[in-house]
Design a protein around this motif. Structure first.
Motif, short mmCIF file in Angstrom:
data_model
loop_
_atom_site.label_atom_id
_atom_site.label_comp_id
_atom_site.label_asym_id
_atom_site.label_seq_id
_atom_site.Cartn_x
_atom_site.Cartn_y
_atom_site.Cartn_z
N GLY A 27 0.83 -1.19 0.00
CA GLY A 27 0.00 0.00 0.00
C GLY A 27 0.87 1.24 0.00
N PRO A 28 0.29 2.40 0.28
CA PRO A 28 1.03 3.66 0.23
C PRO A 28 2.22 3.72 1.18
CG PRO A 28 -1.32 4.06 0.35
CD PRO A 28 -1.13 2.60 0.56
N SER A 29 2.10 3.15 2.37
CA SER A 29 3.22 3.22 3.31
C SER A 29 3.49 1.91 4.03
CB SER A 29 2.98 4.34 4.33
OG SER A 29 1.82 4.07 5.08
N THR A 30 2.85 0.83 3.60
CA THR A 30 3.05 -0.48 4.24
C THR A 30 3.15 -1.55 3.18
OG1 THR A 30 1.68 0.25 6.11
CG2 THR A 30 2.11 -2.11 5.94
N CYS A 31 4.08 -2.46 3.39
CA CYS A 31 4.21 -3.64 2.54
C CYS A 31 4.10 -4.86 3.45
CB CYS A 31 5.55 -3.63 1.81
SG CYS A 31 5.80 -5.06 0.76
N VAL A 32 3.18 -5.76 3.14
CA VAL A 32 2.98 -6.97 3.94
C VAL A 32 3.46 -8.16 3.12
CG1 VAL A 32 1.29 -8.44 5.09
CG2 VAL A 32 1.04 -5.95 5.19
N LEU A 33 4.35 -8.95 3.72
CA LEU A 33 4.84 -10.18 3.11
C LEU A 33 4.24 -11.34 3.88
CD1 LEU A 33 8.64 -9.23 2.79
CD2 LEU A 33 6.80 -8.85 1.13
N LEU A 34 3.32 -12.04 3.25
CA LEU A 34 2.61 -13.14 3.91
C LEU A 34 3.28 -14.46 3.58
CD1 LEU A 34 -1.01 -12.02 3.08
CD2 LEU A 34 0.01 -12.04 5.34
N ARG A 35 3.84 -15.09 4.61
CA ARG A 35 4.40 -16.43 4.46
C ARG A 35 3.42 -17.46 4.96
NH1 ARG A 35 10.37 -17.14 6.04
NH2 ARG A 35 10.26 -18.43 4.18
N ALA A 36 2.38 -17.02 5.63
CA ALA A 36 1.31 -17.88 6.14
C ALA A 36 0.04 -17.04 6.17
CB ALA A 36 1.64 -18.38 7.54
N GLY A 37 -1.10 -17.69 6.25
CA GLY A 37 -2.36 -16.97 6.35
C GLY A 37 -2.79 -16.31 5.07
N MET A 38 -2.26 -16.78 3.93
CA MET A 38 -2.59 -16.15 2.65
C MET A 38 -4.06 -16.30 2.30
SD MET A 38 0.76 -17.12 0.44
CE MET A 38 1.49 -18.39 1.45
N ASP A 39 -4.72 -17.28 2.91
CA ASP A 39 -6.14 -17.50 2.62
C ASP A 39 -7.04 -16.99 3.73
OD1 ASP A 39 -5.34 -19.39 4.46
OD2 ASP A 39 -6.49 -21.02 3.57
N CYS A 40 -6.55 -16.04 4.53
CA CYS A 40 -7.36 -15.50 5.63
C CYS A 40 -8.48 -14.63 5.07
CB CYS A 40 -6.48 -14.71 6.60
SG CYS A 40 -5.88 -13.13 6.01
N PRO A 41 -9.53 -14.41 5.85
CA PRO A 41 -10.67 -13.60 5.38
C PRO A 41 -10.28 -12.20 4.92
CG PRO A 41 -11.28 -14.79 7.37
CD PRO A 41 -9.80 -15.01 7.17
N ALA A 42 -9.31 -11.57 5.57
CA ALA A 42 -8.92 -10.21 5.17
C ALA A 42 -8.33 -10.19 3.75
CB ALA A 42 -7.92 -9.63 6.16
N VAL A 43 -7.54 -11.19 3.40
CA VAL A 43 -6.98 -11.25 2.04
C VAL A 43 -8.10 -11.45 1.04
CG1 VAL A 43 -5.50 -12.55 0.45
CG2 VAL A 43 -4.69 -12.03 2.76
N ARG A 44 -9.01 -12.37 1.34
CA ARG A 44 -10.14 -12.64 0.43
C ARG A 44 -10.98 -11.37 0.22
NH1 ARG A 44 -10.95 -17.81 -0.83
NH2 ARG A 44 -9.77 -19.36 0.34
N GLU A 45 -11.27 -10.67 1.31
CA GLU A 45 -12.08 -9.45 1.23
C GLU A 45 -11.36 -8.36 0.43
OE1 GLU A 45 -13.97 -6.15 4.27
OE2 GLU A 45 -13.53 -8.16 5.04
#
Length: 175
Positions: free
Chosen positions: A74-92
């Motif tokens: 995003g504008p000031s944050t980068c999230v690197l997901l090594r787990a939880g890639m299928d969590c509800p927040a990612v889907r939404e």
């Protein structure tokens, strides 16, 4: 519109300062994934334009690929997901058409997310397509790939070291 010439030193300084303020969050469990992606999602929705960078890293061959890292920026944050890639927040986040997901060759990334997790993405744009099909975007002819786009847009060199690009994304610690 992107600059058609190399940016001035003052623009490069501004961009470097913005990058220095970017938080990188490495997530290794599903609970942290939900929280980190929710924060990033809200950040991106509150920005103008509402764009989220997306990239995946994967393991396996071209017939059986598994997503092992999902990068969301995003504008000031980068999230690197090594787990939880299928969590509800990612889907939404991916299914929200208000938020444009962008990346170089993003179609392959979205296909892998659908194959691996059944995720559907709404509203995406491939930056390669913009560089090829929209001359008014300011990219020089033949400019494809993130490295050339970065050079054309902000006059910076992007490290594309094969040891990093083709690294072991399953290693316990990223280098």
């Amino acid at each position: 519109m992107l600059p058609s010439t190399v940016p001035t030193p003052s623009l490069q300084v501004q961009l470097a300062a913005q990058l220095a303020r970017t938080d990188v969050v490495v997530v290794c469990d599903a609970i942290s994934a939900e929280s980190a992606v929710r924060r990033l999602y809200e950040e991106a929705l509150n920005a103008q334009p509402t764009v989220l960078g997306l990239d995946t890293e994967w393991a396996g061959d071209k017939h059986e690929r598994s997503v092992v890292l999902l990068q969301l920026a995003g504008p000031s944050t980068c999230v690197l997901l090594r787990a939880g890639m299928d969590c509800p927040a990612v889907r939404e986040c991916l299914s929200d058409a208000r938020l444009v997901k962008s990346g170089v060759g993003i179609g392959v990334d979205l296909q892998l997310l659908q194959e691996n997790f059944g995720m559907v993405c709404c509203s995406s744009v491939d930056l390669n397509a913009i560089s090829r099909l929209k001359p008014e975007a300011g990219f020089p002819p033949g400019c494809i790939g993130l490295r050339q786009m970065t050079r054309a847009a902000i006059g910076a060199e992007l490290c594309k070291d094969p040891d990093i690009r083709c690294g072991d994304w399953l290693a316990p610690e990223l280098s």
